[in-house]
Motif scaffolding. Structure first.
Motif, PDB file in Angstrom:
ATOM      1  N   SER A 184      -8.484  -1.609   1.587  1.00 34.36           N
ATOM      2  CA  SER A 184      -8.499  -3.064   1.655  1.00 34.36           C
ATOM      3  C   SER A 184      -8.154  -3.478   3.083  1.00 34.36           C
ATOM      4  N   LEU A 193     -10.975  -7.976   2.283  1.00 38.46           N
ATOM      5  CA  LEU A 193     -12.223  -7.232   2.085  1.00 38.46           C
ATOM      6  C   LEU A 193     -11.882  -5.891   1.455  1.00 38.46           C
ATOM      7  N   ILE A 211     -14.762  -9.376  -2.004  1.00 36.61           N
ATOM      8  CA  ILE A 211     -14.205 -10.272  -0.986  1.00 36.61           C
ATOM      9  C   ILE A 211     -13.428 -11.381  -1.678  1.00 36.61           C
TER      10      ILE A 211
END
Length: 269
Positions: A184, A193, A211
């Protein structure tokens, strides 16, 4: 005829990894197509228990999911987390299906965070029931962790059914053993993300990307994709004070639409 059609749909669901061995839960996870391995929230109890130790307060939560517009394909789940200074404990319940076919799971887990790493261990009582066959039960062990590599980068890993429990000791048919790993990247407080891979020992890898973006204070939007089969997802979240409301929508390219809504409430310890 209705029972036969439903059992056939269950079989198709199995082949596309829609159910057996996968217990992801929560509107936040659903809105990112299941790319929730590095999240340290209440639903870590279902998605990656490695995040359990990151909770700072007690919490109670529940989620409802409808799959493919079929009333019999409902998922309900709920749980609670008790947080202490020496570690956290959680208990959860999950149910999918109806009297024709159902999966039920009672889940216990403990976890702790030491500096930048959180680790958790869980024990699951699993029950599977098929009307024409009967009921099977098994105990499965799972283990997970999350590590903060830098202030912006996290790594998560999780394995379900570490002990390779079996449905039936006579036939030797095993419950799926599923391993997950992923990163992440969080370049700011507003943006996250996620990129993950999931591997069932008997099937090809599943890749997930998600996302999350905080558009204004306490309001979030999410999107994601997953393979095997292809799933596209989006979701929204509203987190006022100690409450969290999350909704996720996804489209399974083989079976149809999935809706999920969840709520969570945290209590100061």
């Amino acid at each position: 005829m209705k029972r036969i059609l439903l059992l056939l749909l269950v079989a198709i669901s199995f082949s596309s990894h829609a159910q057996v061995g996968s217990f992801n839960l929560g509107g936040r996870s659903a809105g990112m197509a299941g790319a929730s391995l590095t999240l340290g929230d209440e639903f870590s109890l279902f998605n990656n228990i490695g995040g359990l130790g990151r909770l700072e307060n007690h919490a109670a939560f529940a989620s409802y999911q409808n799959r493919y517009g079929v009333s019999q394909f409902q998922v309900v789940g709920a749980g609670a987390v008790y947080a202490t200074d020496i570690g956290n404990a959680g208990v959860g319940f999950y149910k999918f299906g109806d009297d024709i076919y159902s999966e039920q799971r009672v889940h216990l887990a403990v976890g702790n965070k030491i500096q930048m790493v959180s680790l958790s261990l869980g024990l699951d009582l699993l029950q599977y029931n098929i009307a024409t066959v009967g009921t099977s039960r098994a105990l499965a062990i799972q283990f997970g962790g999350i590590a903060e590599i830098t202030s912006q980068l996290r790594f998560g890993a999780h394995i379900f059914n570490l002990n390779q429990a079996k449905y039936d000791s006579e036939t030797g048919e095993r419950i799926p053993t599923i391993m997950k790993g992923g990163f992440s990247y969080r370049p700011s407080d507003e943006l996250m993300l996620n990129l993950e891979v999931e591997k069932d020992l008997d099937f090809d890898e599943i890749f997930k990307a998600g996302i999350e973006y905080r558009i204004v204070e306490k309001v979030f939007v999410r999107t994601g994709i997953s393979t095997q089969p292809f799933i596209g997802a989006f979701g929204v979240g509203f987190h006022p004070k100690n409450l969290k409301f999350d909704y996720g929508f996804s489209n399974d390219s083989k079976l149809g639409n999935i809706h999920e809504i969840s709520v969570a409430y945290s209590f100061k310890k």
